[in-house]
Design a protein around this motif. Structure first.
Motif, PDB file in Angstrom:
ATOM      1  N   ASP A   1      10.369 -19.196 -54.772  1.00 51.39           N
ATOM      2  CA  ASP A   1       9.425 -18.510 -55.642  1.00 51.39           C
ATOM      3  C   ASP A   1       8.086 -19.231 -55.585  1.00 51.39           C
ATOM      4  N   GLY A   2       7.295 -19.027 -56.601  1.00 59.61           N
ATOM      5  CA  GLY A   2       5.997 -19.688 -56.617  1.00 59.61           C
ATOM      6  C   GLY A   2       4.910 -18.804 -56.025  1.00 59.61           C
ATOM      7  N   THR A   3       3.870 -19.430 -55.559  1.00 62.33           N
ATOM      8  CA  THR A   3       2.701 -18.685 -55.099  1.00 62.33           C
ATOM      9  C   THR A   3       2.586 -18.648 -53.586  1.00 62.33           C
TER      10      THR A   3
ATOM     11  N   ASP B   1       2.212 -14.476 -51.749  1.00 66.74           N
ATOM     12  CA  ASP B   1       1.335 -13.643 -52.558  1.00 66.74           C
ATOM     13  C   ASP B   1       0.670 -12.574 -51.713  1.00 66.74           C
TER      14      ASP B   1
ATOM     15  N   TRP C   1       9.207  -9.795 -58.277  1.00 66.45           N
ATOM     16  CA  TRP C   1       7.761  -9.762 -58.142  1.00 66.45           C
ATOM     17  C   TRP C   1       7.107  -9.885 -59.514  1.00 66.45           C
TER      18      TRP C   1
ATOM     19  N   SER D   1       0.376 -15.956 -64.069  1.00 72.93           N
ATOM     20  CA  SER D   1       1.646 -16.358 -64.667  1.00 72.93           C
ATOM     21  C   SER D   1       2.770 -15.642 -63.928  1.00 72.93           C
ATOM     22  N   ASN D   2       3.986 -15.811 -64.381  1.00 70.08           N
ATOM     23  CA  ASN D   2       5.144 -15.148 -63.789  1.00 70.08           C
ATOM     24  C   ASN D   2       5.272 -15.445 -62.306  1.00 70.08           C
ATOM     25  N   THR D   3       5.132 -16.688 -61.937  1.00 72.42           N
ATOM     26  CA  THR D   3       5.308 -17.039 -60.532  1.00 72.42           C
ATOM     27  C   THR D   3       6.656 -17.678 -60.271  1.00 72.42           C
ATOM     28  N   THR D   4       7.473 -17.828 -61.301  1.00 72.25           N
ATOM     29  CA  THR D   4       8.821 -18.338 -61.076  1.00 72.25           C
ATOM     30  C   THR D   4       9.763 -17.162 -60.924  1.00 72.25           C
TER      31      THR D   4
ATOM     32  N   GLU E   1       9.813 -13.352 -62.950  1.00 73.37           N
ATOM     33  CA  GLU E   1       9.422 -12.122 -62.266  1.00 73.37           C
ATOM     34  C   GLU E   1      10.508 -11.063 -62.452  1.00 73.37           C
TER      35      GLU E   1
ATOM     36  N   HIS F   1       2.843 -11.685 -56.779  1.00 74.82           N
ATOM     37  CA  HIS F   1       3.720 -12.750 -56.286  1.00 74.82           C
ATOM     38  C   HIS F   1       5.103 -12.186 -55.968  1.00 74.82           C
TER      39      HIS F   1
ATOM     40  N   GLY G   1       9.178 -13.425 -55.041  1.00 74.68           N
ATOM     41  CA  GLY G   1      10.173 -14.481 -54.935  1.00 74.68           C
ATOM     42  C   GLY G   1      11.478 -13.894 -54.444  1.00 74.68           C
TER      43      GLY G   1
END
Lengths: 162, 227
Positions: free
Chosen positions: A59-61, A64, A98, A103-106, A110, A133, A135
């Motif tokens: 996950d994470g950025t 993107d 997604w 925010s919501n990058t974990t 998502e 994003h 994940g």
């Protein structure tokens, strides 16, 4: 004689100097009609979760997609959908998550991707952009091989002049 | 120097093989509305554009999908020029449904292959406004085709290979194109442009003549003064 030549030259020069002043200016008119449009740009055009083990999460950025309008002057509704990684083995579309924004990058923050469209942005402005994003969590016991998925961003601008 | 050239060549090749990472696609705003009489046909247009010339696949869903035909694939013009996709709607003589049939059109542009391929798709809602009288004129100004001239319209939206995209200016096209003035005004503009160009050349010639005359004047003055 010399004086006559000099006077003639001065008179000619004076006459020529004032000619541009009295030359009429010519103008050309043109017109253009600019329509109402919307468009979408996705950058980059492909993402990768690299290599994961069964049950592994990425996950994470790092995955993107920058969704924006390049030329449009109308509000655009942007939705996202996807397909199954591999239906037979149960590696379904919802394993991909997604989220939008900073925010919501974990992965847990998502939401699961679906095969039907879900709204990313109901009114993306011509100068706006969304960072989407993505994940992924590979199902446990998933067979080791390469898998691919297709994610589709759908854009509509049915209301002209919004 | 040789090493610098090699680095430059390598960098150029490297940059040349990097695939494009930007993918863009657009359409004209507003729904496609087609007025069609019972036992008649009419056409509408959907404008889509892209910065590159790509192929997009066209599909439709909804109640209106079974009353329209359109090209299955369209090649877009490059440089964001508008490509008009013609949508032909036909209503059979025994139609007894609603006067407003709706549906959605989709133009799909596939992205670059990869582990996750990103596709872009434009969606366009369309409406078929059914006119109850067969002799009614379409208010939108579109060409009205008698049913006998309509190619065999399938009951689904899948068999649409017979229709190709029409030229860029169908009669009911929204004003989303650049245009110059009307033909008579164009003629005036051309004449005016010609005069303008001529005046510019004349001005340059006049300036040169002035310079020559002044130079000649001083030449004669100094020459006669030196004698």
């Amino acid at each position: 004689m010399r004086k006559l030549i000099e006077v003639t030259l001065v008179a000619l020069a004076t006459l020529i100097a004032i000619v541009p002043v009295v030359t009429p200016q010519v103008h050309v008119n043109a017109s253009v009609s600019v329509g109402s449009t919307c468009d979408v740009q996705a950058n980059p055009a492909t993402i990768s979760f690299d290599s994961l083990v069964p049950g592994g999460i990425k996950d994470g950025t790092g995955q993107d997609i920058n969704v924006s309008q390049v030329l449009g002057n109308n509000l655009a509704k942007v939705t996202v959908s996807g397909n199954n990684w591999d239906t037979l083995s149960g590696f379904l579309v919802g394993q991909t998550h997604w989220g939008v924004g900073v925010s919501n990058t974990t992965y847990s923050g998502e939401v699961p991707l679906t095969q039907s469209t879900v709204v990313v942005d109901p009114a993306l402005a011509g100068t706006g952009f969304d960072i989407v994003h993505f994940g992924l969590m590979v199902p446990a016991h998933q067979t080791a091989t390469s898998y691919t998925q297709t994610i589709t961003f759908t854009v509509s601008c049915d209301t002209s002049g919004e | 120097m040789n090493s610098e050239i090699k680095i430059l060549i390598a960098a150029t090749i490297f940059l040349a093989i990097i695939p494009s990472t930007v993918f863009a696609f657009g359409e004209v705003a507003g729904p496609v509305i087609i007025q069609v009489p019972i036992d008649g046909s009419n056409v509408g247009s959907w404008g889509i554009f892209n910065n590159e010339s790509i192929n997009v696949s066209i599909s439709a869903i909804g109640d209106g999908a079974k009353y329209i035909i359109f090209p299955q694939t369209v090649t877009l013009l490059p440089n964001n020029q508008m490509t008009w996709v013609t949508i032909m709607a036909s209503i059979p003589s025994n139609y007894q449904g609603t006067n407003n049939i709706t549906g959605s059109l989709y133009a799909l542009a596939q992205g670059s292959p990869g582990q996750v391929q990103i596709n872009l798709q434009m969606e366009k809602s369309f409406q078929i406004l059914v006119q109850q009288t067969s002799t009614s004129q379409n208010q939108g100004g579109s060409t009205l085709l008698p049913s006998s001239q309509v190619s065999s319209a399938s009951s689904t939206a899948s068999a649409n290979t017979a229709i190709a995209a029409l030229p860029a200016n169908p009669t009911n096209v929204p004003e989303a194109v650049e245009n110059m003035a009307a033909s008579s005004a164009n003629q005036v503009a051309k004449l005016s442009t010609g005069l303008f160009v001529l005046s510019q050349f004349s001005l340059i010639a006049i300036i040169l003549a002035l310079v020559v005359l002044v130079t000649l004047f001083y030449f004669l003055r100094n020459r006669n003064g030196g004698e």
